[in-house]
Motif scaffolding. Structure first.
Motif, mmCIF file in Angstrom:
data_model
loop_
_atom_site.group_PDB
_atom_site.id
_atom_site.type_symbol
_atom_site.label_atom_id
_atom_site.label_comp_id
_atom_site.label_asym_id
_atom_site.label_seq_id
_atom_site.Cartn_x
_atom_site.Cartn_y
_atom_site.Cartn_z
ATOM 1 N N LEU A 27 17.595 -40.742 0.963
ATOM 2 C CA LEU A 27 17.620 -41.521 -0.381
ATOM 3 C C LEU A 27 19.133 -42.091 -0.330
ATOM 4 N N GLY A 28 19.993 -41.706 0.571
ATOM 5 C CA GLY A 28 21.418 -42.047 0.654
ATOM 6 C C GLY A 28 22.310 -41.098 -0.290
ATOM 7 N N CYS A 29 21.816 -40.215 -0.645
ATOM 8 C CA CYS A 29 22.579 -38.935 -1.472
ATOM 9 C C CYS A 29 23.405 -37.868 -0.643
ATOM 10 N N PRO A 30 24.535 -38.206 -0.719
ATOM 11 C CA PRO A 30 25.391 -37.489 0.453
ATOM 12 C C PRO A 30 25.374 -36.050 -0.028
ATOM 13 N N PRO A 31 25.234 -35.125 0.795
ATOM 14 C CA PRO A 31 25.563 -33.834 0.512
ATOM 15 C C PRO A 31 26.815 -33.237 0.530
ATOM 16 N N ASN A 32 26.932 -32.230 -0.253
ATOM 17 C CA ASN A 32 28.555 -31.684 -0.568
ATOM 18 C C ASN A 32 28.365 -30.478 -0.121
ATOM 19 N N VAL A 33 29.768 -29.644 -0.215
ATOM 20 C CA VAL A 33 29.940 -28.355 0.252
ATOM 21 C C VAL A 33 28.868 -27.616 -0.369
ATOM 22 N N ILE A 34 28.726 -27.784 -1.760
ATOM 23 C CA ILE A 34 27.737 -26.739 -2.218
ATOM 24 C C ILE A 34 26.262 -26.785 -1.554
ATOM 25 N N GLY A 47 17.647 -14.816 8.680
ATOM 26 C CA GLY A 47 17.895 -14.608 9.913
ATOM 27 C C GLY A 47 18.005 -15.564 11.002
ATOM 28 N N GLN A 48 18.294 -16.910 10.447
ATOM 29 C CA GLN A 48 18.203 -18.005 11.477
ATOM 30 C C GLN A 48 19.903 -18.364 11.570
ATOM 31 N N TYR A 49 20.393 -17.279 12.576
ATOM 32 C CA TYR A 49 21.876 -17.498 12.950
ATOM 33 C C TYR A 49 22.123 -18.831 13.650
ATOM 34 N N HIS A 50 21.419 -19.191 14.550
ATOM 35 C CA HIS A 50 21.731 -20.353 15.158
ATOM 36 C C HIS A 50 21.814 -21.633 14.326
ATOM 37 N N GLN A 51 20.565 -21.580 13.359
ATOM 38 C CA GLN A 51 20.227 -22.707 12.457
ATOM 39 C C GLN A 51 21.552 -22.942 11.527
ATOM 40 N N ALA A 52 22.160 -21.586 10.848
ATOM 41 C CA ALA A 52 23.234 -21.599 10.207
ATOM 42 C C ALA A 52 24.283 -22.496 10.607
ATOM 43 N N PHE A 53 24.575 -22.158 12.201
ATOM 44 C CA PHE A 53 25.673 -22.777 12.737
ATOM 45 C C PHE A 53 25.281 -24.415 13.016
ATOM 46 N N LYS A 54 24.276 -24.523 13.035
ATOM 47 C CA LYS A 54 23.654 -26.026 13.280
ATOM 48 C C LYS A 54 24.158 -26.624 11.914
ATOM 49 N N VAL A 55 23.717 -26.146 10.774
ATOM 50 C CA VAL A 55 24.021 -26.654 9.427
ATOM 51 C C VAL A 55 25.703 -26.843 9.380
ATOM 52 N N TYR A 56 26.353 -25.827 9.961
ATOM 53 C CA TYR A 56 27.861 -25.852 9.815
ATOM 54 C C TYR A 56 28.407 -26.909 10.677
ATOM 55 N N MET A 58 26.694 -29.746 11.265
ATOM 56 C CA MET A 58 26.434 -30.938 10.571
ATOM 57 C C MET A 58 27.575 -31.242 9.404
ATOM 58 N N MET A 59 27.883 -30.379 8.777
ATOM 59 C CA MET A 59 28.756 -30.325 7.665
ATOM 60 C C MET A 59 30.123 -30.764 8.215
ATOM 61 N N ILE A 60 30.608 -30.527 9.324
ATOM 62 C CA ILE A 60 31.868 -30.698 9.899
ATOM 63 C C ILE A 60 31.822 -32.147 10.581
ATOM 64 N N GLU A 61 30.642 -32.575 11.100
ATOM 65 C CA GLU A 61 30.442 -34.045 11.653
ATOM 66 C C GLU A 61 30.317 -34.768 10.224
ATOM 67 N N ALA A 62 29.991 -34.471 9.059
ATOM 68 C CA ALA A 62 29.976 -35.291 7.806
ATOM 69 C C ALA A 62 31.431 -35.041 7.091
ATOM 70 N N CYS A 64 33.036 -32.968 5.788
ATOM 71 C CA CYS A 64 32.827 -32.037 4.462
ATOM 72 C C CYS A 64 33.466 -30.615 4.700
ATOM 73 N N ALA A 65 34.812 -30.437 4.099
ATOM 74 C CA ALA A 65 35.360 -29.218 4.336
ATOM 75 C C ALA A 65 34.593 -27.942 3.798
ATOM 76 N N PRO A 66 34.638 -26.932 4.609
ATOM 77 C CA PRO A 66 34.247 -25.459 4.289
ATOM 78 C C PRO A 66 34.803 -24.876 3.205
ATOM 79 N N ASN A 67 34.230 -24.208 2.577
ATOM 80 C CA ASN A 67 35.029 -23.406 1.449
ATOM 81 C C ASN A 67 34.609 -21.912 1.862
ATOM 82 N N THR A 68 35.352 -20.861 0.838
ATOM 83 C CA THR A 68 35.138 -19.536 1.009
ATOM 84 C C THR A 68 33.803 -19.083 1.237
ATOM 85 N N ILE A 69 32.891 -19.861 0.204
ATOM 86 C CA ILE A 69 31.398 -19.384 0.240
ATOM 87 C C ILE A 69 30.862 -20.020 1.351
ATOM 88 N N THR A 70 31.227 -21.088 2.037
ATOM 89 C CA THR A 70 30.593 -21.500 3.163
ATOM 90 C C THR A 70 30.852 -20.469 4.520
#
Length: 175
Positions: A27-34, A47-56, A58-62, A64-70
């Motif tokens: 829909l063209g709505c960009p995800p943010n750090v949250i 318990g999706q260890y590898h998937q968590a890092f795939k999302v990370y 994606m975040m870097i590719e976009a 989007c700067a990671p924060n403490t929560i990330t």
């Protein structure tokens, strides 16, 4: 969308959380750090260890700067598989990027070491926590005690108990 992803995370529905992300992007709505932090938490919780890092990734590719929560969520995902070396690398990366670690970050690190059967590294994480000027809490001491138990370090457990007793910061009913 972020609230929906968080709801999926709380329900343990990591795949549905990813579907929400894809719908946002469609829909063209960009995800943010949250958004990304909630997705990583959803993957970590399930318990999706590898998937968590795939999302990370994606975040870097976009860009989007990671924060403490990330980063804390990434370390939590390491705990599920006991990957204590990667957890320490994440902490190091945080510091290099100027992202502050908090008590949650260090508790996740200590827990990861415990799950990996590495009591000495758990105490190293605790020492780093104190160096950062953070105060341990019940979760910290419970994770450290569990590391002692897992690794059969009863003498270290007794020393830790005495330290807790002297500190008077945490009630002795911590675990």
């Amino acid at each position: 969308y972020n609230a929906l992803i968080s709801a999926c995370e709380k329900a343990g529905e990591w795949k549905r959380a990813l579907e929400v992300l894809w719908e946002m992007q469609r829909l063209g709505c960009p995800p943010n750090v949250i958004t990304y932090a909630a997705l990583i938490s959803a993957c970590a919780k399930c318990g999706q260890y590898h998937q968590a890092f795939k999302v990370y990734d994606m975040m870097i590719e976009a860009k989007c700067a990671p924060n403490t929560i990330t980063y804390s969520a990434l370390i939590t995902s390491c705990a599920k598989v006991g990957d204590w070396t990667r957890a320490f690398r994440i902490l190091e990366q945080m510091k290099k990027e100027g992202v502050p670690a908090n008590v949650v970050t260090y508790n996740a690190l200590i827990s990861t070491c415990e799950k990996g059967g590495r009591w000495e590294e758990a105490f190293m994480g605790y020492a780093l926590m104190l160096e950062d000027g953070l105060q341990a809490n019940e979760i910290t001491f419970t994770a450290l005690m569990q590391a002692c138990e897992t690794c059969r370090q009863w003498k270290k457990a007794i020393d830790l108990y005495r330290e807790i007793e002297k500190s008077k910061h945490v009630p002795l009913e911590f675990s």
